[in-house]
Design a protein around this motif. Structure first.
Motif, mmCIF file in Angstrom:
data_model
loop_
_atom_site.group_PDB
_atom_site.id
_atom_site.type_symbol
_atom_site.label_atom_id
_atom_site.label_comp_id
_atom_site.label_asym_id
_atom_site.label_seq_id
_atom_site.Cartn_x
_atom_site.Cartn_y
_atom_site.Cartn_z
ATOM 1 N N SER A 194 41.071 18.304 -19.268
ATOM 2 C CA SER A 194 40.112 17.437 -19.949
ATOM 3 C C SER A 194 38.710 17.940 -19.621
ATOM 4 O O SER A 194 38.536 18.739 -18.685
ATOM 5 C CB SER A 194 40.283 15.983 -19.495
ATOM 6 N N PRO A 196 36.169 16.670 -17.973
ATOM 7 C CA PRO A 196 35.748 16.565 -16.571
ATOM 8 C C PRO A 196 36.680 17.272 -15.586
ATOM 9 O O PRO A 196 36.334 17.440 -14.419
ATOM 10 C CB PRO A 196 35.749 15.056 -16.315
ATOM 11 N N SER A 197 37.870 17.683 -16.035
ATOM 12 C CA SER A 197 38.837 18.326 -15.137
ATOM 13 C C SER A 197 39.554 19.431 -15.906
ATOM 14 O O SER A 197 40.670 19.250 -16.406
ATOM 15 C CB SER A 197 39.849 17.297 -14.613
ATOM 16 N N CYS A 198 38.891 20.577 -16.012
ATOM 17 C CA CYS A 198 39.408 21.657 -16.856
ATOM 18 C C CYS A 198 39.952 22.834 -16.058
ATOM 19 O O CYS A 198 40.431 23.806 -16.633
ATOM 20 C CB CYS A 198 38.327 22.146 -17.810
ATOM 21 N N GLY A 199 39.873 22.785 -14.742
ATOM 22 C CA GLY A 199 40.427 23.862 -13.948
ATOM 23 C C GLY A 199 39.491 25.050 -13.827
ATOM 24 O O GLY A 199 38.268 24.923 -13.887
ATOM 25 N N LYS A 208 45.081 25.546 -14.178
ATOM 26 C CA LYS A 208 45.119 24.556 -13.103
ATOM 27 C C LYS A 208 46.349 24.838 -12.245
ATOM 28 O O LYS A 208 47.427 25.150 -12.772
ATOM 29 C CB LYS A 208 45.179 23.135 -13.661
#
Length: 384
Positions: A194, A196-199, A208
């Motif tokens: 997403s 905010p959390s894309c790796g 990830k």
């Protein structure tokens, strides 16, 4: 596929394919008061001009002991029985050629496909897929994309990844990536991407990390990418994606191969990302590759010896049909089809029964059941 599963069902005592080769009148009705135990009454219903039942016994080339067990039990009984000996023909179905690849060097023990590993990439991480500039076509309409693969030597997957749109600033998507083991409904591990959390970005993918454990040889799995947005995924078909197999330690499986059940595939077949993996047990792999030439030579010699023994066995007993296939488990459907063809072309019969060499056939009970079931019409399929 389901038809083949029926054909391959082990120990099918009553699996009979009623192949009528010419018109025949219905068998006479049983006399009133005839007892079910009177087996001779059933045999009188059948024509004496051809075999009432042909029994095909699937057997592997190396299963001599099982064939001899049959010859010394129910087959011996049928040959000595005054009625059965004239009305039943029993043949062992054996592939004419053995697999010229040793079991240790096959992709799996059930096929004859060479485990084609050369120059394995050891002691470093490998990206499974890459999408070139020419192969990238931007966003597709597919919201679910999947690819299946088989592990040919143990590996560890360390990360799952997704392709990204080159025109995007940063990562602007919501995508879930899951890895499934074949025919399992629950994912082994999952990565969610997403904004905010894309790796971590590596080349043209965002990755990830996932929980690490060894995927063993012969592991079959499917990676599924699913967009949680209304947009499609950045993906490519298998012909436009470069597969990095680490020197042959994994192989992509396509739906056209028929190697995996069709219902297990999800969405569109293709690649919308990738995974990073490392090869395990590298020293053992190198030793196996080094000893392969001698292993192949020894195996070829053993095949010649096996051919000679089978030729002698066939000459002594006269009960083997060699069909023109390589004798492996995955070729069982081809063995059966070739045997059916041989039977139709060379034998006059009414019923065909298929069984395996680890089964005991009570032929008298079979004839009784045939009579009880009134299997006297065309195109009858009987089994359980």
């Amino acid at each position: 596929m389901r038809n083949w599963l029926v054909l391959l069902c082990p120990c099918v005592l009553g699996a009979a394919l009623h192949l009528w080769l010419r018109l025949r009148s219905a068998p006479p009705a049983r006399a009133p008061g005839a007892g079910a135990a009177d087996s001779q009454a059933f045999f009188h219903q059948w024509k004496s001009s051809h075999y009432d039942v042909v029994v095909g016994v699937l057997s592997a080339r190396s299963n001599r002991e099982l064939r001899d067990a049959i010859r010394n039990t129910w087959l011996k009984h049928s040959l000595r029985h005054p009625a059965l000996s004239q009305r039943v023909l029993v043949k062992f179905i054996i592939g004419a050629r053995g697999c010229d690849v040793p079991v240790e060097d096959r992709e799996d023990p059930y096929s004859c496909r060479l485990l084609n590993i050369s120059n394995p990439v050891l002691n470093q991480e490998i990206e499974a897929f890459s999408l070139s500039e020419e192969g990238s076509s931007g966003l597709s309409e597919a919201r679910v994309v999947s690819v299946s693969f088989r592990v040919l030597h143990p590996i560890v997957i360390t990360s799952l990844g997704v392709f990204y749109e080159a025109s995007d600033e940063g990562f602007q998507r919501n995508i879930t990536v899951k890895l499934y083991q074949a025919e399992q409904e629950e994912a082994l591990f999952t990565a969610r991407f997403s904004p905010p959390s894309c790796g971590v970005q590596v080349n043209k993918l965002w990755y990830k990390p996932v929980e690490q454990f060894i995927l063993p040889e012969s592991f079959e799995g499917t990676v599924v990418w699913e967009s949680q947005d209304l947009h499609g995924l950045v993906s490519g078909n298998l012909h436009r994606v470069t597969v990095h197999d680490g020197g042959g330690v994994l192989r992509v499986i396509t739906a056209g191969e028929g190697a995996l059940p069709h219902e297990f595939m999800e969405g569109v077949e293709g690649v919308a990302g990738g995974f990073i993996y490392t090869i395990q047990e590298g020293d053992a792999l190198l030793r196996s590759l080094h000893s392969r030439p001698q292993r192949l030579a020894d195996h070829i010699r053993s095949l010649h010896e096996e051919d000679a023994l089978l030729t002698e066995e066939s000459s002594v007993h006269g009960d083997i049909v060699f069909v023109d296939v390589v004798d492996t488990y995955r070729n069982v459907p081809a063995k059966l089809l070739n045997f059916y063809r041989w039977t139709v072309e060379t034998t006059s019969f009414s019923l065909l029964l298929k069984t395996d060499d680890d089964c005991y056939i009570d032929l008298e009970a079979v004839f009784k059941r045939i009579s009880q079931k009134n299997l006297d019409g065309p195109n009858v399929w009987w089994g359980k």
